[in-house]
Design an enzyme around this catalytic site. Structure first.
Site, PDB file in Angstrom:
ATOM      1  N   ARG A 139     -10.615 -11.300   1.521  1.00 36.64           N
ATOM      2  CA  ARG A 139     -11.492 -12.332   0.948  1.00 36.64           C
ATOM      3  C   ARG A 139     -10.843 -13.714   1.010  1.00 36.64           C
ATOM      4  O   ARG A 139     -11.544 -14.722   1.027  1.00 36.64           O
ATOM      5  CB  ARG A 139     -11.863 -11.944  -0.483  1.00 36.64           C
ATOM      6  CG  ARG A 139     -10.707 -11.859  -1.450  1.00 36.64           C
ATOM      7  CD  ARG A 139     -11.023 -11.019  -2.679  1.00 36.64           C
ATOM      8  NE  ARG A 139     -11.061  -9.597  -2.365  1.00 36.64           N
ATOM      9  CZ  ARG A 139     -11.372  -8.649  -3.240  1.00 36.64           C
ATOM     10  NH1 ARG A 139     -11.656  -8.973  -4.486  1.00 36.64           N
ATOM     11  NH2 ARG A 139     -11.378  -7.382  -2.886  1.00 36.64           N
ATOM     12  N   LYS A 198       0.836  -1.200   0.000  1.00 35.09           N
ATOM     13  CA  LYS A 198       0.000   0.000   0.000  1.00 35.09           C
ATOM     14  C   LYS A 198       0.873   1.253   0.000  1.00 35.09           C
ATOM     15  O   LYS A 198       2.031   1.208   0.432  1.00 35.09           O
ATOM     16  CB  LYS A 198      -0.884   0.023   1.250  1.00 35.09           C
ATOM     17  CG  LYS A 198      -1.971  -1.029   1.293  1.00 35.09           C
ATOM     18  CD  LYS A 198      -2.753  -0.912   2.585  1.00 35.09           C
ATOM     19  CE  LYS A 198      -3.862  -1.952   2.657  1.00 35.09           C
ATOM     20  NZ  LYS A 198      -4.952  -1.681   1.698  1.00 35.09           N
TER      21      LYS A 198
END
Length: 498
Positions: A337, A263
């Protein structure tokens, strides 16, 4: 913070000794034959007190009132939303160092949900994070009294609101803690602490046990971190063994660097909040331990860090999930996920009535809904309606998003059964479509709380959402089951007498 409910009419409230008496002034207060009503009427007539929720007028030792300070706080039409806004604005006054005893007075019979909204707003306003500070100013106030015309009429609502407030506080506290003070191991200890409060059982599994379960996707995310993963299982059995449980699955990424798909540095510190889903599950169980509704609930939390170690998952790697489905990991920053899909597969062993997962899953949901509503995805219309209604009633709203099969086209892979991302368009929807592959025919809902779980900027901190929504949903399910159980008992008794 402790909260107390007391029968206290406006006339009697004038004799209530405290440092601060906050008077919730409704529309149409004129005509009340008491000192407080007269004060409010004169202030409004003089233009010194606006009628909008959030406005205030402070009075010092007014004649005929025992309280040292009186704060007139308009609450509009008295609706839960108006009451929340009015009480939120009381925060600075309630936290004043000179306030040791305080009361919030309802001048009229509260509307349904108004006491709940007022108590939770006060709890939010009074919360102070202190876990990792060497010096912190805590409010001098230790007990807040809520005065209503008839306490017995709202006792149930008050007790439920107090339990939810404590659950929200528990969730906020753990989400706010820095990642080195909220590791997967420490999160497991927090879950174990809930078992001391009531009928809650807790099991915490480590890497070896998770490997035996075959949770390949979960383990792949965790393999880049020096912190060992934990798979937390909570059980609350409030109903009979024949009643299928509701399973709550909370994403527990205790820190998310993005992994190899690193990130950007700005605001990366906020990725400690990436376990907001896990924190909300803990908060719900904190509330259940106190409320003890007649419903069975299972909480599952896959907890780990997502780090860019030399052993970390790489873009293009293929992992095998607990379901046997293989997943091509195109972006390691779509790790939530991956841990959730194995927990969803595990959830099936409980033969649940419904599965609800809660996750700070996508930035796309923040773009779609901001911080006002959580994103709701569901394969079952009745479940979606119940969750939506619970959120509206709890002032913790969500909004249903689509799950058209066409959205899954982008998840196709040349090298595995499915890819973990499908590009930028409709990113929140494609993430939900990925999770849908792992729930089978069980009614399922997914709450994307990336926009609602925390606030940034000057007000940076966890919100504790969606603990109010989930608790309200579970209480509604328990209430709906009571008539069915009673009818079943009558039929059984009838057969026995034939």
């Amino acid at each position: 913070m402790d909260f107390e409910l007391k029968t206290l009419a406006p006339a009697a409230a004038t004799k209530f000794k405290c440092d601060l008496l906050a008077v919730l002034v409704p529309e149409g207060v004129a005509g009340q034959d008491n000192v407080l009503g007269a004060l409010a009427t004169r202030a409004i007539a003089a233009g010194d007190l606006e009628g909008k929720p959030g406005k205030q007028l402070q009075l010092y030792a007014p004649a005929g009132v025992a309280a040292r300070r009186v704060l007139l706080a308009p609450c509009g039409d008295g609706s839960p939303a108006a009451m929340r806004k009015a009480v939120q604005a009381l925060g600075p006054a309630l936290k004043d160092a000179g306030v040791r005893q305080a009361a919030v007075l309802f001048m009229a019979e509260p509307a349904a949900g108004a006491v709940d909204a007022a108590l939770r707003a006060a709890a939010d306003a009074l919360y102070v994070y202190a876990a990792t500070k060497s010096q912190v100013e805590l409010p001098a106030l230790r007990k807040l009294t809520f005065g209503v015309p008839k306490a017995d009429a709202v006792r149930g609502e008050f007790d439920a609101a107090r339990a939810v407030a404590r659950g929200v506080e528990f969730a906020r506290e753990w989400a706010n803690r820095p990642a080195n003070h909220a590791t997967p191991t420490l999160l497991g200890e927090a879950a174990k602490s809930l078992a001391k409060l009531g009928p809650v059982r807790c099991t915490v599994r480590g890497p070896a046990e998770v490997a035996k379960l075959g949770m390949g996707a979960f383990m792949a995310v965790a393999q880049g971190s020096a912190e060992p993963l934990r798979f937390i299982e909570l059980r609350y059995d409030g109903a009979g063994k024949t009643q299928a449980p509701i399973v709550l699955v909370g994403k527990g990424i205790t820190f998310d660097t993005g992994g190899i798909s690193l990130k950007p540095a700005p605001e990366m510190d906020e990725m400690k909040f990436d376990m907001g889903g896990a924190a909300s599950v803990l908060g719900v169980f904190r509330a259940l331990a106190e409320l003890r509704p007649a419903v069975n609930v299972v909480g599952l939390i896959p907890a780990c860090e997502n780090m860019p170690d030399g052993r970390a998952l790489k873009p293009g790697d293929v992992v095998t999930s607990m379901s046997g489905q293989t997943i091509e990991v195109l972006n390691t920053d779509a790790e939530g996920r991956l841990v959730l899909c194995d927990a969803l597969t595990y959830a099936a062993r409980f033969k649940p009535a419904a599965i609800i997962d809660i996750a700070t899953l996508t930035g796309a949901c923040v773009i779609a809904l901001g911080g006002v509503r959580s994103g709701l995805f569901s394969t079952d219309d009745a479940l979606a309606s119940d969750i939506h209604d619970a959120g509206a009633a709890a002032l913790d709203p969500c909004w249903r998003m689509p799950l058209d099969d066409d959205y899954a086209e982008g998840l196709k892979s040349n090298f595995a059964d499915v890819a973990n991302v499908a590009g930028r368009p409709a990113g929140a929807v494609t993430a939900a479509k990925f999770l849908q592959r792992f729930v089978g025919d069980t009614p399922w809902a997914h709450l994307d709380i990336a926009g609602s779980a925390w606030k940034g900027g000057a007000a940076k901190g966890a919100t504790g959402r969606p603990v109010p929504l989930l608790t309200r949903y579970l209480l509604a399910q328990a209430a709906a089951a009571r008539p069915q159980a009673a009818a079943k008992a009558v039929r059984k008794a009838s057969r026995a007498t034939r």
